[in-house]
Design an enzyme around this catalytic site. Structure first.
Site, PDB file in Angstrom:
ATOM      1  N   SER A 158       8.759  -4.789  -4.121  1.00  0.00           N
ATOM      2  CA  SER A 158       9.987  -4.616  -3.258  1.00  0.00           C
ATOM      3  C   SER A 158      10.843  -5.761  -3.053  1.00  0.00           C
ATOM      4  O   SER A 158      12.034  -5.875  -2.957  1.00  0.00           O
ATOM      5  CB  SER A 158       9.501  -4.308  -1.822  1.00  0.00           C
ATOM      6  OG  SER A 158       8.664  -5.080  -1.267  1.00  0.00           O
ATOM      7  N   LYS A 202       5.320  -7.219   7.839  1.00  0.00           N
ATOM      8  CA  LYS A 202       5.018  -6.048   8.672  1.00  0.00           C
ATOM      9  C   LYS A 202       4.355  -6.633   9.717  1.00  0.00           C
ATOM     10  O   LYS A 202       3.980  -5.815  10.835  1.00  0.00           O
ATOM     11  CB  LYS A 202       4.360  -4.999   7.826  1.00  0.00           C
ATOM     12  CG  LYS A 202       5.221  -4.217   6.771  1.00  0.00           C
ATOM     13  CD  LYS A 202       6.289  -3.509   7.265  1.00  0.00           C
ATOM     14  CE  LYS A 202       6.906  -2.636   6.389  1.00  0.00           C
ATOM     15  NZ  LYS A 202       7.783  -1.865   6.968  1.00  0.00           N
TER      16      LYS A 202
END
Length: 466
Positions: free
Chosen positions: A282, A51
């Site tokens: 994830s 991110k």
């Protein structure tokens, strides 16, 4: 040192200069069938996740277009990693940062964000998109109420996908020499899979675009059947949705796999055990998907996916056996008795204990360190008492001796010797009278101490075994 080790980069002025250009490693010790599985280590970004890339691109665009000005506040809804990235970049540029985070996120992420100076607001993770307490709805509402605030909205921000068109996609193409048959990613905000897929298609790649989706997310159903899949809960953080984010171009995706939490977590732990790579939950979903795809192939192919973030953010969850057992995700033998309610067993060394000769100071520090309100007191392998917070308060509530002297007293002077015990083969109903008297259940197998059962343990057991 390996002759193939990459050259060291020159000194940089800011951690922000280290975003991107992440390394790629081949999986060699886990069965990948006939295929090569390559992992791009986005955990190596300075903020610890992929991110970081989108934070730079989205804030650059906001400044360029005049949405974010000096003294402004960055507001975002995030599962943690986008918040960490926005805080890293935003604080470096002099902005305030306010983040709305679902309450299921790991405490490491939340503590990290607060330590970086972010204003963190926790909200419910058990409500759907459109509910006033859903994290995106709350973030948008807060941004509208704060003068000078900019709601980043990664879920509809086209700079999200653009960051991966500009950086991640080209890096994957360069690192594989264009030899890529499948690319696996999840959908959190949708930018990663969309941006990388757009780039790969722009250079003529025929790589399959594969969606890794947690069981409980509706997105895999949209890809495979054209309708949303069953909506449910899952513990994996950062990917999966019950709606399609505006940034996600579902038409680019060829196939989807639904991965249960247990498989994702087992894969992440196997990755650490066999490959030495510490990855988040994830990443476990992505790699489990990639392994399924690889093992289905009948001829050698190359598959690329990510280690999206570092597993250091999930030590209290993914890598905590007791937490996994609390969630019903751990592998353990069931006995059909009260021991099934005990996730922290004495014989395995899971229970924090003290001895009768230990000082109250020692016992209190162990209670604080383990975040428990009572300690079993063990002597020569036998349970001889229990010490709880009320026992400590009773000893401390006196002016007859100094505080130092109080804490120096032995545990034997304060512990309770009159114990409420139950045998391991007794029924669940035997716990209720103990809980009615505000006692913890001390479980014995004959004279052998097995462990403790609290009200929370009983409730958790019933919720997992309805």
């Amino acid at each position: 040192m390996s002759l193939n080790a990459p050259a060291l980069s020159a000194t940089v002025k800011s951690p922000l200069d280290l975003i991107g250009r992440t390394p790629m490693v081949e999986v060699t010790k886990i069965d990948t069938g006939k295929c090569r599985l390559l992992l791009k280590l986005e955990s190596q970004n300075p903020g610890g996740s992929i991110k970081d890339r989108i934070a730079v691109e989205m804030l650059d665009a906001a400044e360029r277009e005049g949405w974010l000005k000096e003294g402004g506040t960055i507001v975002e809804a995030t599962a943690g990693n986008t918040g960490l990235a926005l805080t890293l970049v935003g604080r470096a540029r002099g902005y305030k940062v306010l983040l709305v985070i679902p309450d299921k996120m790991s405490k490491e992420k939340i503590q990290h964000l607060r330590a970086m100076g972010a204003d963190v607001r926790l909200t419910r993770s058990d409500v759907p998109h459109g509910h006033p307490e859903y994290y995106t709805d709350m973030a948008e509402r807060l941004a509208q109420a704060i003068p000078g605030a900019y709601y980043v909205n990664q879920f509809a921000n086209q700079s999200n996908a653009e960051a991966h068109v500009k950086t991640t996609g080209p890096e994957i193409w360069e690192q594989t020499g264009g030899d890529i048959d499948a690319f696996v990613a999840g959908i959190g905000s949708g930018g990663t899979i969309t941006g990388v897929a757009r780039y790969l298609k722009s250079v003529g790649s025929n790589a399959q675009i594969i969606l890794a989706d947690p069981v409980g997310s509706t997105l895999a159903g949209i890809v495979n059947e054209g309708v949303p899949g069953p909506d449910g809960s899952y513990t994996v953080e950062g990917i999966g949705q019950n709606f399609v984010p505006d940034t996600a171009d579902m038409s680019l995706i060829d196939k989807a796999y639904s991965i249960p939490d247990a498989e994702a977590i087992a894969t992440a732990r196997e990755l650490l055990l066999k490959e030495g790579i510490l990855a988040g939950s994830s990443s476990g979903t992505l790699i489990a998907t990639a392994l399924r795809w690889c093992r289905e192939q009948t001829e050698p192919k190359t598959c690329v996916t990510f280690v999206c973030d570092t597993g250091a953010k999930y030590l209290s969850k993914v890598y905590n056996d007791a937490w996994l057992a609390d969630q019903g995700l751990g592998e353990r033998e069931l006995h059909g008795d009260l021991s099934d309610l005990i996730n922290r067993k004495y014989e395995r060394g899971d229970v924090v204990v003290a001895g009768p000769g230990d000082t109250l100071d020692t016992a209190f520090k162990r209670m604080k360190g383990a975040d428990v309100s009572q300690l079993p007191i063990i002597e020569d392998g036998r349970l001889v008492g229990i010490l709880d917070e009320s026992d400590l308060v009773h000893v401390m509530n006196t002016d007859e001796i100094t505080r130092k002297e109080r804490f120096a007293k032995p545990v034997a002077d304060a512990m309770t010797r009159d114990l409420d015990t139950v045998q391991v083969n007794e029924p669940l109903d035997a716990l209720i009278p103990l809980f009615d008297r505000d006692r913890v259940a001390i479980v014995l197998d004959g004279e052998k101490f097995v462990g403790l059962i609290t009200r929370t343990d009983l409730i958790n057991h019933l919720s997992l075994n309805r």
